[in-house]
Design an enzyme around this catalytic site. Structure first.
Site, short mmCIF file in Angstrom:
data_model
loop_
_atom_site.label_atom_id
_atom_site.label_comp_id
_atom_site.label_asym_id
_atom_site.label_seq_id
_atom_site.Cartn_x
_atom_site.Cartn_y
_atom_site.Cartn_z
N HIS A 1 46.80 -16.51 73.84
CA HIS A 1 46.70 -17.11 75.18
C HIS A 1 47.56 -18.36 75.31
O HIS A 1 48.03 -18.94 74.32
CB HIS A 1 45.24 -17.42 75.52
CG HIS A 1 44.60 -18.47 74.64
ND1 HIS A 1 44.70 -19.82 74.89
CD2 HIS A 1 43.83 -18.35 73.54
CE1 HIS A 1 44.03 -20.49 73.98
NE2 HIS A 1 43.49 -19.63 73.14
N CYS A 4 41.40 -18.38 68.09
CA CYS A 4 42.38 -17.62 68.87
C CYS A 4 43.79 -18.17 68.64
O CYS A 4 43.98 -19.26 68.10
CB CYS A 4 42.04 -17.67 70.35
SG CYS A 4 40.63 -16.62 70.78
#
Length: 539
Positions: free
Chosen positions: A431, A450
């Site tokens: 992301h 992440c």
């Protein structure tokens, strides 16, 4: 002579009954000494194989006949011995796969019953070697909780079955990963073993920091070590000149360091690393490549956690590359290693706060001040936004916190403007992020697990280019709506999150990176426990 074997139904009976029926048939068919020998061999095979379901199943299917110890099995024996002689080349334990020990047993074993036991022992050795070479010596999940990669194990019995159907040498040659990376790692292993045999790179550099313009014994040691490593030609200079500065920069690039041309503490630590340590990294990388012995996909995304880079690979060539921030080196934040398939991206994403973050980080803040973190919506189990003033957060604990938290789409959203989804049980994805300053750092391990991308828009354009003529225009038009929008990829893309402190390049130097999570150190310790040892080659 015709041998009368039990019927298929009788052979199907499990355990001792089936074995006794087979032995009885053999005994009746063969007279005298030959009958005793055949019976002893087959009985020994069946008895020795009984403790291993796969081996027992195979020998039952071939009526407990040998595949290694007979006169007609010479080619198979020779191929196995030849393969075992190369075990050390693959970074496997040479004592465990010793061809000399096997040959000695073969030469010393004459008695039919002992030969039957040896037959099964050879099959067990073969299965151990074949699986170790094809899919790894170790079980990743036993080494580190972040090693969640699914290893593509083959059924053990299939190795025996397929060996019987194949040219023996061709079968053994096809076991190791047939990837360019594995081949290049083997070459680098031999290069380092030869280097160690010749004495390595010479003396280390005794200094804390060296800069352009410096001179003296430490600069001479720096010059000589860089020359031994191949980053600079031999020279007599005693000054940290432009040539040495350029060599230091090339060394830094090959080791994931900021290429400022200054030999600071971090650079000197890597520069002084021994060839033995580098060889360990290469052997660990070969083991990791065996765990990863599967098709990657003609187009795939490759994230190397230690390199802090994400790459799009098309037909083995890098077509896009961007810097990353990965999970922090903390027990609950380290990014795991696994493979999955990217199915879609979300433009203008909401951030649904993981429960661990909501309870461990935000609940204490809410207990101090119910109006804290106002950019987050707090909702009940039905998705209704709650009135913060009506909740006594001090009465809640990590276990009893009943709410969900969400950050709506915005430029300051924790996920930025886009996230790339490959749904998985670890809740890991790629992301954007508003925290852009972290990408300028050398070590970029700061996230909750992440993978953050430095250039998420360009990454999206590269992915969408396969399905729209104007990927940038399309992306920007969706972004401008401000609405959370899912965009499916017409051709899903495999994603591989790996961890390599040593990796190769098709037309360049082997790259080395720091062991940011200490995983490779644990893998090496486990390999050494299994008998893997460093070698040196004289020459």
């Amino acid at each position: 002579m015709h041998l009368s074997f039990p019927s298929p139904r009788a052979r199907a009976r499990s355990g001792l009954t089936g074995l006794l029926l087979l032995i009885a048939a053999l005994t009746m068919a063969l007279p005298g000494l030959a009958r005793a020998q055949v019976t002893a061999f087959n009985q020994a095979v069946a008895t020795a194989a009984a403790g291993d379901r796969d081996i027992a199943g195979f020998y039952k299917a071939v009526n407990y006949e040998g595949i290694w110890t007979g006169k007609d099995d010479r080619a198979r024996r020779a191929a196995l011995i030849s393969a075992l002689e190369r075990a050390g080349d693959h970074g496997l334990p040479t004592a465990r796969f010793s061809p000399d020990a096997l040959k000695a047993k073969m030469d010393a074993t004459k008695d039919p019953a002992a030969l039957g036991r040896l037959e099964v022992e050879i099959s067990a050795l073969f299965l151990d070697y074949a699986r170790s070479l094809q899919t790894g010596l170790l079980t990743p999940s036993r080494i580190d909780e972040g090693l969640v990669r699914e290893v593509p194990y083959r059924a053990r019995q299939s190795y025996l079955v397929n060996l019987m159907k194949s040219d023996p040498r061709g079968f053994f040659n096809a076991l190791a990963p047939r990837t360019p990376e594995y081949t290049r790692l083997m070459k680098e292993k031999l290069r380092l073993e030869t280097l160690i045999g010749r004495g390595g790179w010479g003396p280390t550099v005794a200094a804390t920091k060296l800069e352009p313009g410096a001179s003296g014994p430490s600069v001479i040691a720096l010059r000589d070590r860089l020359a031994a490593m191949g980053f600079i030609g031999r020279s007599a200079t005693q000054t940290y000149d432009a040539e040495i500065q350029s060599a230091v920069q090339q060394f830094q690039l090959a080791h994931g360091l900021s290429p400022d041309g200054v030999a600071g503490s971090g650079t000197l630590k890597e520069l002084n690393a021994s060839p033995e340590r580098r060889l360990q990294s290469v052997i660990v990388a070969m083991e990791r490549e065996r765990w990863f012995n599967r098709p990657r996909g003609k187009r795939h995304v490759l994230v190397n956690l230690t390199d802090f880079k994400a790459r799009i690979i098309d037909n083995n060539a890098v077509t896009f590359e961007t810097r990353t921030v990965v999970g922090a080196n903390q027990s609950d934040r380290r990014s795991p290693e696994f493979s999955d398939v990217m199915e879609f991206l979300v433009i203008n994403p909401s951030w649904y706060v993981p429960r661990s973050i909501a309870t461990k980080e935000y609940l204490p803040m809410l207990q101090e001040n119910p109006n804290a973190v106002r950019h987050l919506e707090i909702t009940d189990s039905n998705g209704r936004r709650i009135d913060r003033s009506a909740v006594d957060f001090t009465s809640l604990t990590e276990k009893t916190f009943p709410f969900a938290m969400r950050e709506p789409p915005s430029q300051g959203n924790a996920l930025g403007i886009v996230k790339f989804m490959f749904p998985n049980r670890y809740n890991i994805y790629l992301h954007d992020t508003p925290a852009k300053s972290l990408f300028s750092r050398e070590v970029r391990a700061y996230s909750h697990g992440c993978i953050r991308l430095a250039e998420p828009r360009e990454f999206a354009y590269a992915l969408l280019a396969r399905q729209t003529a104007d990927p940038q225009g399309y992306f920007q038009s969706v972004l401008a709506t401000g609405r959370e929008t899912r965009v499916n990829l017409k051709q899903p893309v495999p994603v591989h999150i790996i961890y390599r402190t040593a990796y190769t390049q098709a037309d360049g130097r082997t790259q080395f990176r720091r062991d940011v999570y200490g995983r490779d150190a644990r893998i090496w310790a486990a390999l050494a426990k299994e008998g893997v040892a460093l070698r040196s080659v004289q020459g």
